[in-house]
Scaffold this active site. Structure first.
Site, PDB file in Angstrom:
ATOM      1  N   CYS A  93      95.205  39.701  50.835  1.00 35.01           N
ATOM      2  CA  CYS A  93      93.774  39.440  50.672  1.00 35.01           C
ATOM      3  C   CYS A  93      93.072  39.314  52.023  1.00 35.01           C
ATOM      4  O   CYS A  93      93.476  38.507  52.854  1.00 35.01           O
ATOM      5  CB  CYS A  93      93.612  38.145  49.867  1.00 35.01           C
ATOM      6  SG  CYS A  93      91.922  37.682  49.534  1.00 35.01           S
ATOM      7  N   ASP A 116      84.078  47.336  42.438  1.00 35.53           N
ATOM      8  CA  ASP A 116      84.086  46.340  41.365  1.00 35.53           C
ATOM      9  C   ASP A 116      82.992  45.289  41.552  1.00 35.53           C
ATOM     10  O   ASP A 116      82.225  45.006  40.620  1.00 35.53           O
ATOM     11  CB  ASP A 116      85.456  45.665  41.275  1.00 35.53           C
ATOM     12  CG  ASP A 116      86.551  46.616  40.848  1.00 35.53           C
ATOM     13  OD1 ASP A 116      86.238  47.566  40.098  1.00 35.53           O
ATOM     14  OD2 ASP A 116      87.707  46.436  41.271  1.00 35.53           O
ATOM     15  N   SER A 117      82.907  44.706  42.730  1.00 33.47           N
ATOM     16  CA  SER A 117      81.886  43.682  42.961  1.00 33.47           C
ATOM     17  C   SER A 117      80.489  44.285  42.954  1.00 33.47           C
ATOM     18  O   SER A 117      79.516  43.642  42.545  1.00 33.47           O
ATOM     19  CB  SER A 117      82.152  42.939  44.275  1.00 33.47           C
ATOM     20  OG  SER A 117      82.148  43.816  45.379  1.00 33.47           O
ATOM     21  N   MET A 151      81.809  37.764  52.397  1.00 33.74           N
ATOM     22  CA  MET A 151      82.607  36.776  53.116  1.00 33.74           C
ATOM     23  C   MET A 151      83.487  37.461  54.160  1.00 33.74           C
ATOM     24  O   MET A 151      84.271  38.354  53.832  1.00 33.74           O
ATOM     25  CB  MET A 151      83.507  36.016  52.131  1.00 33.74           C
ATOM     26  CG  MET A 151      82.802  35.034  51.250  1.00 33.74           C
ATOM     27  SD  MET A 151      83.934  34.366  49.984  1.00 33.74           S
ATOM     28  CE  MET A 151      83.626  35.530  48.642  1.00 33.74           C
ATOM     29  N   CYS A 180      93.930  32.082  48.462  1.00 29.84           N
ATOM     30  CA  CYS A 180      92.595  32.429  48.947  1.00 29.84           C
ATOM     31  C   CYS A 180      91.547  32.193  47.868  1.00 29.84           C
ATOM     32  O   CYS A 180      90.479  31.644  48.133  1.00 29.84           O
ATOM     33  CB  CYS A 180      92.567  33.879  49.416  1.00 29.84           C
ATOM     34  SG  CYS A 180      90.936  34.433  49.960  1.00 29.84           S
ATOM     35  N   LEU A 196      80.314  39.887  47.197  1.00 35.12           N
ATOM     36  CA  LEU A 196      80.448  41.333  47.388  1.00 35.12           C
ATOM     37  C   LEU A 196      81.522  41.609  48.430  1.00 35.12           C
ATOM     38  O   LEU A 196      81.472  41.076  49.539  1.00 35.12           O
ATOM     39  CB  LEU A 196      79.126  41.941  47.841  1.00 35.12           C
ATOM     40  CG  LEU A 196      77.967  41.892  46.838  1.00 35.12           C
ATOM     41  CD1 LEU A 196      76.716  42.486  47.471  1.00 35.12           C
ATOM     42  CD2 LEU A 196      78.320  42.636  45.560  1.00 35.12           C
ATOM     43  N   SER A 197      82.475  42.450  48.078  1.00 36.87           N
ATOM     44  CA  SER A 197      83.574  42.768  48.992  1.00 36.87           C
ATOM     45  C   SER A 197      83.353  44.071  49.740  1.00 36.87           C
ATOM     46  O   SER A 197      84.078  44.381  50.687  1.00 36.87           O
ATOM     47  CB  SER A 197      84.875  42.872  48.204  1.00 36.87           C
ATOM     48  OG  SER A 197      84.823  43.979  47.318  1.00 36.87           O
ATOM     49  N   GLY A 257      83.768  40.213  41.179  1.00 37.43           N
ATOM     50  CA  GLY A 257      84.153  41.455  40.526  1.00 37.43           C
ATOM     51  C   GLY A 257      85.554  41.427  39.957  1.00 37.43           C
ATOM     52  O   GLY A 257      86.141  42.487  39.706  1.00 37.43           O
TER      53      GLY A 257
END
Length: 368
Positions: free
Chosen positions: A222, A16-17, A36, A101, A11-12, A126
């Site tokens: 990123c 999307d995620s 992360m 990454c 999950l960001s 995602g």
């Protein structure tokens, strides 16, 4: 009765995620969300963007009623991604840290943590991408230790998984996944691969995920984000002032803070000039950046590109290339660039490949 498959979803803090995790829940899987943290810096407002994104990811888990975990790969990101990024820039090359990454952090460190520490049957992200495996095939994969070196894929994987483009061609992110290992792809589910961005937003709006739906699209490097690139990179590399020189008549058009800051084909924003000029070449000895006017200038085109060792996703190298020493392929060097048809052939140096164009390749790419 078989226990529900356990999928750990990265999950960001973005939409999307979040929707990827929601769709996994709908499929009946036991889902765990993991955020992360890979970069420690503050944004331009003095706020740690990672902390803000982490809070948004945590709220997603609350809405979906799934467990939430946070992991830190700050050291790994610095050692495996950012240090390489700086080193490549100093050499005058332009690396893509998002690709690196994904290779070293998301589909290596995160994958190992999910499988080893969290007991996942598979991982998910995602990304807008697909593979040739259905979910159930992913769950059936067994770990196979793969030797390093050339031709490893040819003898180790009889039915290699393929990385496939997403249904949404504009959002397709396979470009950024091009270095992900075969082993990682065999363990990964991409829930958004068959969906459009518009439909993903609709799902979020209908399922209580407005807090991530309203966020701006993540841009820039990123985990670092969108910022003034020149100012950012010069915090880590020493400036090397030099000149912009016209390739047409050797006129000095302006000055810059370092030839390594510029990519071939990039628009050079030269103070005092209203017309666009583009980078054709860089002289590391003198520190000069050679530029040409217009996007269609002949100096911006190449008939031949060379690369060192290629990362082959499904088969290394493809049988047709081994047999014929050349193969036709589709090529892009930038995300969202249209795929173009090219011929790839084995170079004189082992492990090196050449791409003689069927039509000249323009170095110019529109700024995004």
């Amino acid at each position: 009765m078989q226990a529900a498959r356990h999928v750990v979803c990265a999950l960001s803090g973005g939409v999307d995620s979040a929707v990827a995790a929601l769709l996994l829940r709908r499929r009946g899987y036991q889902v765990t969300g993991v955020f992360m943290k890979n970069w420690d810096a503050l944004d331009e407002h003095g706020v740690c963007a990672a902390d803000r994104d982490c809070e948004d990811a945590y709220r997603v888990c609350q809405v979906l009623d799934i467990p939430f975990h946070q992991v830190s790969y700050v050291k790994e990101y610095w050692n495996d991604v950012f240090s390489d990024f700086l080193s490549e820039y100093e050499k005058g090359r332009t690396p893509n840290p998002d690709i690196v990454c994904n290779k070293h952090i998301k589909f290596s460190c995160f994958l190992r943590h999910a499988m080893g520490s969290l007991g996942a049957d598979a991982v998910a992200t995602g990304h807008y991408a697909r593979t040739s495996l259905e979910d159930e095939e992913v769950f059936q994969q067994k770990h196979v230790k793969r030797p390093e070196g050339l031709f490893q894929n040819r003898f180790e994987v009889r039915n290699p998984v393929k990385l496939l483009q997403a249904a949404d061609s504009f959002k397709d992110q396979t470009f950024f996944l091009s270095q992900v290992s075969q082993e990682a792809l065999r363990r990964t589910i991409f829930p958004l691969g068959g969906l459009t961005k518009g439909f993903v937003k609709k799902i979020a709006a209908e399922n209580g995920l407005q807090h991530v739906l309203q966020k701006k699209e993540s841009m820039g490097i990123c985990f670092i984000g969108k910022r003034n690139f020149e100012h950012f990179i010069l915090q880590y590399l020493q400036p090397r002032p030099g000149r912009f020189i016209s390739i047409e008549d050797n006129t000095v058009l302006g000055t810059h803070q370092g030839w390594f800051l510029y990519t071939l084909g990039q628009r050079a924003k030269i103070s005092g000039l209203r017309e666009p000029w583009f980078v054709v070449d860089k002289d590391s000895t003198k520190g000069d950046v050679l530029v040409a006017p217009r996007t269609d200038h002949p100096a911006l085109y190449r008939d031949l590109l060379r690369t060192n060792r290629v990362h082959w996703i499904a088969e290394e190298p493809p049988a047709i290339l081994v047999r014929d020493k050349m193969m036709e392929c589709h090529f892009r060097f930038r995300h969202q660039m249209a795929l173009v048809r090219r011929v790839l052939q084995r170079g004189r140096v082992p492990g090196q490949w050449e791409n003689p164009a069927l039509g000249a390749v323009s170095l110019h790419a529109p700024e995004g």
